[in-house]
Design a protein around this motif. Structure first.
Motif, PDB file in Angstrom:
ATOM      1  N   PRO A  19       0.833  -1.297  -0.159  1.00  0.00           N
ATOM      2  CA  PRO A  19       0.136  -0.103  -0.024  1.00  0.00           C
ATOM      3  C   PRO A  19       0.770   1.371   0.070  1.00  0.00           C
ATOM      4  CG  PRO A  19      -0.030  -1.004   1.918  1.00  0.00           C
ATOM      5  CD  PRO A  19       0.387  -2.011   1.345  1.00  0.00           C
ATOM      6  N   LYS A  20       1.923   1.293   0.945  1.00  0.00           N
ATOM      7  CA  LYS A  20       2.814   2.666   0.991  1.00  0.00           C
ATOM      8  C   LYS A  20       3.223   2.871  -0.481  1.00  0.00           C
ATOM      9  CE  LYS A  20       4.739   5.930   3.244  1.00  0.00           C
ATOM     10  NZ  LYS A  20       5.835   6.631   2.273  1.00  0.00           N
ATOM     11  N   MET A  21       4.036   1.698  -1.017  1.00  0.00           N
ATOM     12  CA  MET A  21       4.707   1.781  -2.184  1.00  0.00           C
ATOM     13  C   MET A  21       3.723   2.150  -3.331  1.00  0.00           C
ATOM     14  SD  MET A  21       6.698  -1.188  -4.671  1.00  0.00           S
ATOM     15  CE  MET A  21       4.957  -1.734  -5.351  1.00  0.00           C
ATOM     16  N   LEU A  22       2.435   1.844  -3.458  1.00  0.00           N
ATOM     17  CA  LEU A  22       1.683   2.150  -4.421  1.00  0.00           C
ATOM     18  C   LEU A  22       1.125   3.559  -4.359  1.00  0.00           C
ATOM     19  CD1 LEU A  22       0.214   0.668  -7.073  1.00  0.00           C
ATOM     20  CD2 LEU A  22       1.517  -0.578  -5.511  1.00  0.00           C
ATOM     21  N   SER A  23       1.162   4.036  -3.061  1.00  0.00           N
ATOM     22  CA  SER A  23       0.522   5.427  -2.832  1.00  0.00           C
ATOM     23  C   SER A  23       1.487   6.402  -3.049  1.00  0.00           C
ATOM     24  CB  SER A  23       0.101   5.440  -1.201  1.00  0.00           C
ATOM     25  OG  SER A  23      -0.067   6.861  -0.511  1.00  0.00           O
ATOM     26  N   ASP A  24       2.743   6.098  -2.824  1.00  0.00           N
ATOM     27  CA  ASP A  24       4.002   6.835  -3.337  1.00  0.00           C
ATOM     28  C   ASP A  24       4.136   6.976  -4.773  1.00  0.00           C
ATOM     29  OD1 ASP A  24       4.607   7.485  -0.428  1.00  0.00           O
ATOM     30  OD2 ASP A  24       6.189   6.061  -0.559  1.00  0.00           O
ATOM     31  N   SER A  25       3.867   6.134  -5.124  1.00  0.00           N
ATOM     32  CA  SER A  25       3.875   5.898  -6.840  1.00  0.00           C
ATOM     33  C   SER A  25       2.683   6.687  -7.498  1.00  0.00           C
ATOM     34  CB  SER A  25       3.821   4.259  -7.590  1.00  0.00           C
ATOM     35  OG  SER A  25       4.639   3.528  -7.032  1.00  0.00           O
ATOM     36  N   MET A  26       1.378   6.554  -6.854  1.00  0.00           N
ATOM     37  CA  MET A  26       0.369   7.327  -7.313  1.00  0.00           C
ATOM     38  C   MET A  26       0.631   8.922  -7.339  1.00  0.00           C
ATOM     39  SD  MET A  26      -2.945   5.291  -6.408  1.00  0.00           S
ATOM     40  CE  MET A  26      -2.374   3.937  -5.208  1.00  0.00           C
ATOM     41  N   GLN A  67       8.577  -5.889 -18.464  1.00  0.00           N
ATOM     42  CA  GLN A  67       8.079  -6.218 -16.951  1.00  0.00           C
ATOM     43  C   GLN A  67       7.998  -4.900 -16.258  1.00  0.00           C
ATOM     44  OE1 GLN A  67       6.915  -9.283 -16.771  1.00  0.00           O
ATOM     45  NE2 GLN A  67       7.729 -10.073 -18.672  1.00  0.00           N
ATOM     46  N   PHE A  68       6.983  -4.052 -16.484  1.00  0.00           N
ATOM     47  CA  PHE A  68       6.820  -2.995 -15.614  1.00  0.00           C
ATOM     48  C   PHE A  68       5.924  -3.240 -14.388  1.00  0.00           C
ATOM     49  CE2 PHE A  68       4.996  -2.180 -19.946  1.00  0.00           C
ATOM     50  CZ  PHE A  68       3.489  -2.390 -19.448  1.00  0.00           C
ATOM     51  N   LEU A  69       5.722  -2.146 -13.756  1.00  0.00           N
ATOM     52  CA  LEU A  69       4.930  -2.412 -12.488  1.00  0.00           C
ATOM     53  C   LEU A  69       3.956  -3.270 -12.501  1.00  0.00           C
ATOM     54  CD1 LEU A  69       4.524  -1.519  -9.448  1.00  0.00           C
ATOM     55  CD2 LEU A  69       3.198   0.463 -10.462  1.00  0.00           C
ATOM     56  N   TYR A  70       2.875  -3.285 -13.362  1.00  0.00           N
ATOM     57  CA  TYR A  70       1.849  -4.155 -13.130  1.00  0.00           C
ATOM     58  C   TYR A  70       1.996  -5.297 -13.955  1.00  0.00           C
ATOM     59  CZ  TYR A  70      -2.981  -4.938 -11.566  1.00  0.00           C
ATOM     60  OH  TYR A  70      -4.186  -5.439 -10.930  1.00  0.00           O
ATOM     61  N   CYS A  71       3.092  -5.740 -14.237  1.00  0.00           N
ATOM     62  CA  CYS A  71       3.127  -6.758 -15.396  1.00  0.00           C
ATOM     63  C   CYS A  71       2.838  -8.046 -14.584  1.00  0.00           C
ATOM     64  CB  CYS A  71       4.998  -7.082 -15.641  1.00  0.00           C
ATOM     65  SG  CYS A  71       6.034  -7.462 -14.216  1.00  0.00           S
ATOM     66  N   HIS A  84      13.784  -5.093  -9.380  1.00  0.00           N
ATOM     67  CA  HIS A  84      15.042  -4.251  -9.433  1.00  0.00           C
ATOM     68  C   HIS A  84      14.600  -3.429 -10.624  1.00  0.00           C
ATOM     69  CE1 HIS A  84      19.108  -2.828  -9.392  1.00  0.00           C
ATOM     70  NE2 HIS A  84      19.033  -2.933 -10.703  1.00  0.00           N
ATOM     71  N   GLY A  85      14.107  -3.958 -11.890  1.00  0.00           N
ATOM     72  CA  GLY A  85      13.706  -3.149 -13.024  1.00  0.00           C
ATOM     73  C   GLY A  85      12.682  -2.316 -12.923  1.00  0.00           C
ATOM     74  N   ILE A  86      11.888  -2.342 -11.819  1.00  0.00           N
ATOM     75  CA  ILE A  86      10.764  -1.560 -11.658  1.00  0.00           C
ATOM     76  C   ILE A  86      11.083  -0.529 -10.607  1.00  0.00           C
ATOM     77  CG2 ILE A  86       8.387  -1.468 -10.842  1.00  0.00           C
ATOM     78  CD1 ILE A  86       8.089  -4.507 -11.606  1.00  0.00           C
ATOM     79  N   SER A  87      11.086   0.873 -10.952  1.00  0.00           N
ATOM     80  CA  SER A  87      11.390   2.039 -10.203  1.00  0.00           C
ATOM     81  C   SER A  87      10.514   2.057  -8.801  1.00  0.00           C
ATOM     82  CB  SER A  87      11.045   3.307 -10.990  1.00  0.00           C
ATOM     83  OG  SER A  87       9.945   3.613 -11.085  1.00  0.00           O
ATOM     84  N   SER A  88       9.364   1.442  -8.826  1.00  0.00           N
ATOM     85  CA  SER A  88       8.616   1.757  -7.619  1.00  0.00           C
ATOM     86  C   SER A  88       9.050   0.577  -6.622  1.00  0.00           C
ATOM     87  CB  SER A  88       6.874   1.210  -7.858  1.00  0.00           C
ATOM     88  OG  SER A  88       6.374   2.201  -8.727  1.00  0.00           O
ATOM     89  N   PHE A  89       9.511  -0.410  -7.065  1.00  0.00           N
ATOM     90  CA  PHE A  89      10.104  -1.349  -5.937  1.00  0.00           C
ATOM     91  C   PHE A  89      11.774  -0.941  -5.697  1.00  0.00           C
ATOM     92  CE2 PHE A  89       6.844  -4.425  -7.357  1.00  0.00           C
ATOM     93  CZ  PHE A  89       6.342  -5.184  -6.340  1.00  0.00           C
ATOM     94  N   SER A  90      12.335  -0.453  -6.615  1.00  0.00           N
ATOM     95  CA  SER A  90      13.630  -0.040  -6.511  1.00  0.00           C
ATOM     96  C   SER A  90      13.931   0.918  -5.645  1.00  0.00           C
ATOM     97  CB  SER A  90      14.457  -0.045  -7.762  1.00  0.00           C
ATOM     98  OG  SER A  90      14.605  -1.283  -8.435  1.00  0.00           O
ATOM     99  N   ALA A  91      13.108   2.163  -6.021  1.00  0.00           N
ATOM    100  CA  ALA A  91      13.321   3.521  -5.426  1.00  0.00           C
ATOM    101  C   ALA A  91      12.428   4.044  -4.379  1.00  0.00           C
ATOM    102  CB  ALA A  91      13.416   4.290  -6.545  1.00  0.00           C
ATOM    103  N   LEU A  92      10.955   3.311  -4.612  1.00  0.00           N
ATOM    104  CA  LEU A  92       9.899   3.973  -3.552  1.00  0.00           C
ATOM    105  C   LEU A  92       9.695   3.133  -2.361  1.00  0.00           C
ATOM    106  CD1 LEU A  92       7.497   5.497  -5.917  1.00  0.00           C
ATOM    107  CD2 LEU A  92       9.157   6.680  -4.873  1.00  0.00           C
TER     108      LEU A  92
END
Length: 264
Positions: free
Chosen positions: A149-156, A191-195, A210-218
């Motif tokens: 939830p926090k990762m998706l919230s920060d992504s949004m 393979q982006f976020l919702y792949c 690792h290739g998805i910025s939401s997972f790697s950075a947020l």
């Protein structure tokens, strides 16, 4: 944009972020390029879509603010011109570009209005811009919200709404002529976020995350670990089907925004 994020991601980016053949065809459909034109892939990353479109017989150049990404792009195709530049300052001449594509990069632009003003400047009259993005409203419909939830919230938060995009374009004398939703397909090659929409097992692959910025950075490590543990339990018990079903919607997962420079 924080280029250091993509300098880090770029190291093994090509392992999971390949140009998807369907998305490539959609770019061609919306851009409708001609063999005599010159086209720009802005925020090109490692150049996978730039290269895929060049191989279709169209001349593309790619720009990106990540040196690491551009090094990978150059290693893929040395016949394409790759430049270190950003959406707000492309370093390209006035009315020198016939059309522009942007793939999951607009949310990294520092100033949308300034960026679209720059794109208007470099576009020829009636040139098209085709943007592939996701809106916060669409992302609210990702079942990933249940586990991260926090990762998706920060992504949004960093994703501009369609209204914000439209207003920024209007200030820069660009007009949206069409939008088209895209739903993730089971055979997605990029393979982006919702792949993993239809294949949750993908999120257990370290290289994909690792290739998805939401997972790697947020995301923080604690949330990822807990989310994956919960996801594993729900897959094994079959509860994942119930979770996925609860997030079904008709908003689409991603969005093509097609705009045009109308003034001469």
């Amino acid at each position: 944009m924080n280029s250091s994020i993509y300098n880090k991601i770029g190291i093994n980016y090509n392992e999971t972020r390949k140009a998807d053949s369907y998305l490539t065809e959609q770019f061609l459909k919306h851009l409708n390029p001609n063999k005599e034109g010159l086209y720009l892939d802005i925020g090109c990353g490692t150049g996978n879509y730039t290269n895929a479109l060049q191989l279709k017989g169209f001349e593309f150049i790619g720009i990106d603010p990540s040196i690491e990404m551009l090094k990978k792009a150059h290693s893929i195709n040395k016949n394409i011109k790759w430049d270190f530049a950003a959406a707000e300052k492309t370093n390209l001449a006035q009315q020198s570009i016939d059309g522009i594509i942007a793939t999951l990069t607009m949310h990294h632009w520092v100033n949308l209005t300034r960026a679209f003003s720059e794109l208007n400047y470099i576009l020829k009259p009636h040139g098209k811009i085709v943007i592939f993005t996701s809106t916060p409203q669409q992302m609210e419909g990702y079942w990933l919200n249940h586990y991260f939830p926090k990762m998706l919230s920060d992504s949004m938060i960093q994703m501009p709404t369609l209204e914000v995009i439209e207003n920024a374009m209007a200030h820069s004398r660009l007009i949206i002529t069409k939008t088209e939703t895209y739903n993730v397909k089971p055979d997605l090659e990029d393979q982006f976020l919702y792949c993993g929409k239809q294949n949750p097992e993908l999120y257990f692959d370290d290289s994909i995350r690792h290739g998805i910025s939401s997972f790697s950075a947020l995301a923080n490590g604690h949330e990822i670990e807990n989310g994956l543990t919960k996801l594993r339990q729900d897959i094994d018990s079959g509860k994942i089907n119930e979770i996925v079903k609860s997030y079904e919607n008709n908003l689409g997962d991603y969005l093509y925004v097609i705009a045009e420079k109308t003034e001469v």
